[in-house]
Design a protein around this motif. Sequence first.
Motif, PDB file in Angstrom:
ATOM      1  N   GLN A 387       7.496 127.282 -35.168  1.00 36.68           N
ATOM      2  CA  GLN A 387       8.152 126.994 -36.446  1.00 36.68           C
ATOM      3  C   GLN A 387       7.353 125.956 -37.232  1.00 36.68           C
ATOM      4  N   THR A 388       6.674 125.115 -36.519  1.00 35.94           N
ATOM      5  CA  THR A 388       5.857 124.094 -37.181  1.00 35.94           C
ATOM      6  C   THR A 388       4.703 124.759 -37.936  1.00 35.94           C
ATOM      7  N   GLY A 389       4.545 124.364 -39.183  1.00 40.11           N
ATOM      8  CA  GLY A 389       3.433 124.907 -39.965  1.00 40.11           C
ATOM      9  C   GLY A 389       3.640 126.333 -40.414  1.00 40.11           C
ATOM     10  N   LEU A 390       4.889 126.800 -40.343  1.00 37.85           N
ATOM     11  CA  LEU A 390       5.138 128.213 -40.640  1.00 37.85           C
ATOM     12  C   LEU A 390       4.827 128.580 -42.094  1.00 37.85           C
ATOM     13  N   ALA A 391       5.190 127.711 -43.030  1.00 36.27           N
ATOM     14  CA  ALA A 391       4.975 128.031 -44.439  1.00 36.27           C
ATOM     15  C   ALA A 391       3.491 128.235 -44.743  1.00 36.27           C
ATOM     16  N   ASP A 392       2.655 127.363 -44.169  1.00 33.03           N
ATOM     17  CA  ASP A 392       1.211 127.526 -44.380  1.00 33.03           C
ATOM     18  C   ASP A 392       0.730 128.847 -43.795  1.00 33.03           C
ATOM     19  N   ARG A 393       1.253 129.146 -42.604  1.00 31.87           N
ATOM     20  CA  ARG A 393       0.856 130.397 -41.940  1.00 31.87           C
ATOM     21  C   ARG A 393       1.259 131.610 -42.786  1.00 31.87           C
ATOM     22  N   VAL A 394       2.460 131.562 -43.325  1.00 33.24           N
ATOM     23  CA  VAL A 394       2.939 132.677 -44.143  1.00 33.24           C
ATOM     24  C   VAL A 394       2.089 132.828 -45.403  1.00 33.24           C
ATOM     25  N   GLU A 395       1.766 131.704 -45.999  1.00 34.58           N
ATOM     26  CA  GLU A 395       0.940 131.737 -47.210  1.00 34.58           C
ATOM     27  C   GLU A 395      -0.395 132.419 -46.914  1.00 34.58           C
ATOM     28  N   GLN A 396      -0.991 132.033 -45.806  1.00 33.74           N
ATOM     29  CA  GLN A 396      -2.268 132.623 -45.415  1.00 33.74           C
ATOM     30  C   GLN A 396      -2.107 134.114 -45.101  1.00 33.74           C
ATOM     31  N   LEU A 397      -1.008 134.421 -44.427  1.00 33.59           N
ATOM     32  CA  LEU A 397      -0.759 135.810 -44.036  1.00 33.59           C
ATOM     33  C   LEU A 397      -0.627 136.710 -45.272  1.00 33.59           C
ATOM     34  N   LEU A 398       0.055 136.206 -46.298  1.00 33.15           N
ATOM     35  CA  LEU A 398       0.218 137.004 -47.523  1.00 33.15           C
ATOM     36  C   LEU A 398      -1.144 137.296 -48.149  1.00 33.15           C
ATOM     37  N   GLU A 399      -2.021 136.316 -48.100  1.00 30.80           N
ATOM     38  CA  GLU A 399      -3.374 136.544 -48.627  1.00 30.80           C
ATOM     39  C   GLU A 399      -4.110 137.575 -47.786  1.00 30.80           C
ATOM     40  N   ASP A 400      -3.962 137.449 -46.475  1.00 32.59           N
ATOM     41  CA  ASP A 400      -4.616 138.413 -45.571  1.00 32.59           C
ATOM     42  C   ASP A 400      -4.118 139.826 -45.845  1.00 32.59           C
ATOM     43  N   ILE A 401      -2.810 139.940 -46.005  1.00 33.67           N
ATOM     44  CA  ILE A 401      -2.231 141.269 -46.217  1.00 33.67           C
ATOM     45  C   ILE A 401      -2.748 141.868 -47.522  1.00 33.67           C
ATOM     46  N   GLN A 402      -2.746 141.045 -48.582  1.00 33.76           N
ATOM     47  CA  GLN A 402      -3.246 141.525 -49.872  1.00 33.76           C
ATOM     48  C   GLN A 402      -4.670 142.085 -49.703  1.00 33.76           C
ATOM     49  N   ARG A 403      -5.499 141.336 -49.012  1.00 32.99           N
ATOM     50  CA  ARG A 403      -6.900 141.745 -48.827  1.00 32.99           C
ATOM     51  C   ARG A 403      -7.000 142.974 -47.919  1.00 32.99           C
TER      52      ARG A 403
END
Lengths: 490, 490
Positions: A387-403
């Motif tokens: 759960q720690t750092g989840l928002a950052d992880r999600v933000e990165q994941l959204l970028e990964d998915i877009q790409r």
Amino acid sequence: MSKGITSRETDYSQWYNELVVKADLAEHSAVRGCMVIKPYGYAIWEKMQAALDKMFKDTGHSNAYFPLFIPKSFFSKEASHVEGFATECAVVTHYRLKNDGSGNIVVDEEAKLEEELIVRPTSETIIWNTYKGWIESYRDLPLLINQWANVVRWEMRTRLFLRTAEFLWQEGHTAHATQEEAVAEAEQMLGVYADFAENWMALPVVRGRKTENERFAGALDTLCIEALMQDGKALQAGTSHFLGQNFAKAFDVKFTAKDGKLDYVWATSWGVSTRLMGALIMAHSDDQGLVLPPKLAPIQVVIVPIYKTEAERQVIGGLADTLIAELKAKAISVKYDDRDTHRPGFKFAEWELKGVPVRIAVGTRDMQNGTVEIARRDTQAKETVPQTGLADRVEQLLEDIQRDIYDRAAAFREANTVEVDTYEAFKQVLDEKGGFVAAHWDGTVETEKLIKEETKATIRCIPLNSKMEEGTCIRTGRPSTQRVLFARAY
Amino acid sequence: MSKGITSRETDYSQWYNELVVKADLAEHSAVRGCMVIKPYGYAIWEKMQAALDKMFKDTGHSNAYFPLFIPKSFFSKEASHVEGFATECAVVTHYRLKNDGSGNIVVDEEAKLEEELIVRPTSETIIWNTYKGWIESYRDLPLLINQWANVVRWEMRTRLFLRTAEFLWQEGHTAHATQEEAVAEAEQMLGVYADFAENWMALPVVRGRKTENERFAGALDTLCIEALMQDGKALQAGTSHFLGQNFAKAFDVKFTAKDGKLDYVWATSWGVSTRLMGALIMAHSDDQGLVLPPKLAPIQVVIVPIYKTEAERQVIGGLADTLIAELKAKAISVKYDDRDTHRPGFKFAEWELKGVPVRIAVGTRDMQNGTVEIARRDTQAKETVPQTGLADRVEQLLEDIQRDIYDRAAAFREANTVEVDTYEAFKQVLDEKGGFVAAHWDGTVETEKLIKEETKATIRCIPLNSKMEEGTCIRTGRPSTQRVLFARAY
């Protein structure tokens, strides 16, 4: 929830039709050929609009609004335009209804218009008739205007988003002092469209030029972006036209140049429509439902709590509150689905169907472990993460998915673009897997029509990056200097 | 530039017509009754749209899109609605044109529609016909949807923005499980409109209820906001309707309540249109041109350099660059007008005409003194102020102007709202200065119509905050318990 969508393999066309309706994007209305765009579908369109509108404004354009109706006579003013547009369209002939005395509502025959009005199928004519009053000298140029509007073309066979009698679009109409400037504008806007398709829709496109036969009615040059759908058919995703002085001449729009000389104004027009919704769906989605690129997803993250007791629900709700606040602070749109009327499995399927890029599930064990389960819609990959750092992880994941969505579409296109040198090979490729076929063509409208008749493939475009290369036309054997891109298309 | 606008004193109506055109807001098109909204006017409308759209979404509404066309028969389904809307409207009867052989484009009589289509004058019918498919149970409610669209009502006498055959608007259409909820929704949206009018348009409004005679066709209750223009005429700026179960019954839209009982759905609809542009112009502007509240001004600050030599221009340009960056950082829209084709006086007049709230002029002496001249559009007040801290000062000034414009309009309305107790006094007030006249009325449609016939004044609304008070009808002397607000109106 049970999705019950036909698989792409079974019937791609049926899959699309069902998906559009089941994912709550749009539906047919009571009016033949006209669709209702439902809130979820419209939310995607609004995201497209916002991104495009900003790009138009960043390139110096302003929005304006011109009438829905066009006097019939306007269509006769530009000879080639009338052929293309003044045939299948909605005609307003009367302006009043009345009660016939026995309670029926009928058209009041006495309220007949002197001149019939056409519901705009595109607005070049009414806009150039207006520009005549706005342009006198080079100081009034360039005139860089865009309009967001509805247009009507009376289509007999319609499909949601792809071909409807009424559709929503934007149409840019610009006026310039020189040919060079107008050509540069048409090219610039093609670039804007390609940028939007690739960076927002995650849709790789071929930038190209239409053949004379496929040009917009009234244009001297039509540039286009062409995309490839998962069934191997091409889809024209946007066009940008250099109109020369055709409309200026038709509506007598002249300007005084710096040197005092009077000349006709040079024009462009360019547009994309709700058809892009169809392209978006067909390019990325799968048998489980929509796959949306994060940048256009109305909901980017859904959080589903898994609980048995109200106490568990409260605890998970606390975590969710924090996470939602963190995601919103990053401008990530998030939905917390704690409906107690549906089970988690139902919710998973529903958000899958609706293409929400990231799903976060939190159960009681997760709360004990300080974790959540995070699932990507595009690859269906799941992972248990802290759960720690989840928002950052999600933000990165959204970028990964877009790409990644873009990369997959690009790889698919790469795998489905072939060069062929014989008509046999050409037909074989089209029948076996479709896709883009780069082939030599003799440059004549006759051959182009013949090939279309025999294979249902059209020349999608002459790619702008196509290199010069000696060859012979696949159909006639005549000499050719450049390959063009063929495909069967929507 | 020479403005040459008729003064309000000379001819208010003419002043308005000229101002709309000269300030580049809109103009008449080649299509009778339809306007062209020019880029500057459309930029104001876009700001209105953005603010309203956010307010709608903040109150839980989603946008969607419904067809432009409505089958003629739909209008017959709601008895009172047809009276109000199905008469003066554009009727589509055919779907094809053809070349008659001698080069003329004519309507193809063979392509006649089986059922005529009406270009939507408002969308209750097509939307409720659609809602039938969307609503089954209380779980589907409330349905909170808004649509941004164009509509057409065949007006014979048109005026730019105030009354046009085609106009742009938004129409909210909501569905609820209970009467209470629907009533609360209609009230909430009236509140949103009032909030928008007062806090964005700087336009004080009276919140009220229409009399039965002035109600929307098909509504059980019509709430409205009414504003006062500078010529003492009222203008209805927005309406919110409680539709009861009328449309649900007309289109057979029932839902299963929590207790399993089947009932018709309760409805509201609410809308504001480009008519608000007319209200905005008429409420605040003066003989020099537009006066725009800063929150809706497309350009909030214009900077005009005053120079003789290119060197002077360079120096001033340097200051402007800094200032522009500072203002933009505060989300203040700013234009630097360094056109060398026009003199400063011309530019001052042009930006005055266009209602830019704050003008900053910088000359060579200012550069020596570290000052600029700052002018307010609304009061014409000028001041020479230090360059240091200018962005903060401008930010504060924009807030002051927004508030002051509202206060002036509120003071004007205050001064032009009177209570009268006799018909003589009533007529005298209307003839001498207009404004809102609060008077007793016997509550009958007959008297309302009689007063309108005799004085051209209509009951604008029964104000929501109107206190109960014994009195006698100014026209009939019959008893009354509450004053209502009369005015001549747009």
